[in-house]
Design a protein around this motif. Structure first.
Motif, PDB file in Angstrom:
ATOM      1  N   LEU A  62       0.829  -1.201   0.000  1.00 30.01           N
ATOM      2  CA  LEU A  62       0.000   0.000   0.000  1.00 30.01           C
ATOM      3  C   LEU A  62       0.867   1.257   0.000  1.00 30.01           C
ATOM      4  N   VAL A  63       1.981   1.232   0.736  1.00 31.29           N
ATOM      5  CA  VAL A  63       2.908   2.366   0.713  1.00 31.29           C
ATOM      6  C   VAL A  63       3.376   2.610  -0.719  1.00 31.29           C
ATOM      7  N   ASN A  64       3.745   1.547  -1.420  1.00 31.93           N
ATOM      8  CA  ASN A  64       4.202   1.681  -2.807  1.00 31.93           C
ATOM      9  C   ASN A  64       3.085   2.168  -3.723  1.00 31.93           C
ATOM     10  N   LEU A  65       1.868   1.666  -3.509  1.00 33.79           N
ATOM     11  CA  LEU A  65       0.724   2.099  -4.315  1.00 33.79           C
ATOM     12  C   LEU A  65       0.435   3.574  -4.099  1.00 33.79           C
ATOM     13  N   LEU A  66       0.425   3.989  -2.843  1.00 31.49           N
ATOM     14  CA  LEU A  66       0.080   5.358  -2.491  1.00 31.49           C
ATOM     15  C   LEU A  66       1.094   6.360  -3.033  1.00 31.49           C
ATOM     16  N   THR A  67       2.366   6.008  -2.960  1.00 33.60           N
ATOM     17  CA  THR A  67       3.417   6.927  -3.371  1.00 33.60           C
ATOM     18  C   THR A  67       3.793   6.769  -4.839  1.00 33.60           C
TER      19      THR A  67
END
Length: 305
Positions: free
Chosen positions: A104-109
């Motif tokens: 999710l961190v990778n998706l969000l950023t």
């Protein structure tokens, strides 16, 4: 405000065609060029009001404005190792192990490897702090075209939008020794109750299996933290339930949302559960990026929100 109201009225027209993301992306692009973060979030609000689903260009423009750089700062195993908040907001990602927090961190950023992802549950063994929008930027994210265009502007971002993303160890997995798991639980409680900089708690729930007993326990931890924060005169946490791995049927997402709300209602009551936002996401289908960013407004904009 008028733009959002206009988009909402159009969206309510049953005969209208599905809106394209391109006009909203153009506004996002201009807001980014002007280094105006409130305008970025205003465009996201208009996008939502129009019931328009953002595309890859939307995600890129938002990330290039609201997540201009992402830097790992520290992996903290105790509160003493937490970084100085320095007045910036923090977004904590909590949930069961292997629920998809790092993805999710990778998706969000809009990055491939802002946070390490693993198929082995329990990989996150400490509180990982990521400094978002630190001065200096992220050279790997700046295209030649954008660098040339933005080099002529010395205007600062308004506001700078700096905040921490905090990837919390997954709950409920037996990989770590019992004492270590207990220590993580105590540290999470302390973080949510005593960390005034904490603004948003993203509680990730695997849409494929729904809310589990560990999730219900975490709902209780957040609810208790809200009470403690009120007693300390801290601002309440914004709780957002994030459904992860919503890769298939829309009906599965609807079932998972109903299940999560029912589990949350058993802890905080029907009215509060109904008012809690739920965002469906998928790292594979790239679903939910713009909706999730809208929920981070308070942490990113601070007093400007």
């Amino acid at each position: 405000g008028r733009w959002i109201a206009s988009e909402k009225s159009v969206a309510d027209d049953p005969g209208r065609e599905a809106p394209a993301a391109a006009p909203f992306n153009a506004v996002l692009r201009e807001a980014r060029r002007a280094r105006d973060l409130p305008a970025v979030f205003g465009a996201l609000d208009a996008l939502a009001a129009a019931a328009c689903v953002g595309d890859d260009d939307t995600a890129r423009e938002v990330a290039n404005a609201a997540a201009r750089s992402v830097r790992f700062v520290v992996g903290a195993a105790s509160a003493d190792a937490f970084p100085d908040g320095q007045g910036r907001g923090e977004v904590a990602l909590v949930g069961r192990s292997n629920v998809g927090k790092s993805s999710l961190v990778n998706l969000l950023t809009n990055r491939r490897a802002a946070a390490f992802t693993s198929k082995k549950p329990g990989k996150t063994r400490q509180f990982n702090f990521f400094d978002v929008n630190a001065p200096g930027g992220d050279a790997t994210r700046v295209s030649t075209e954008r660098a040339t265009r933005d080099a002529s502007s010395n205007r600062p971002w308004r506001p700078d939008g700096r905040f921490y993303l905090v990837d919390v160890p997954g709950a409920g997995y037996a990989l770590a020794p019992g004492k270590e798991r207990d220590a993580w639980g105590a540290l999470l409680k302390r973080y949510l109750r005593e960390r005034e900089a904490a603004k948003v708690a993203l509680h990730l729930v695997d849409a494929r299996v729904g809310a589990q007993p560990t999730d219900v326990e975490l709902f209780g931890v957040v609810a208790a933290a809200q009470t403690a924060r009120a007693e300390a005169n801290f601002a309440p946490l914004t709780l957002v339930i994030v459904l992860t791995k919503v890769d298939k049927k829309a009906a599965d997402a609807e079932r998972a949302e109903a299940d999560a709300r029912a589990a949350l209602a058993g802890v905080i009551g029907d009215a509060a559960a109904a008012a809690t936002p739920v965002v469906a996401t998928s790292a594979v289908a790239k679903l939910g990026r713009d909706a999730l960013w809208r929920r981070l407004r308070g942490a990113v904009l601070g007093d400007a929100s």
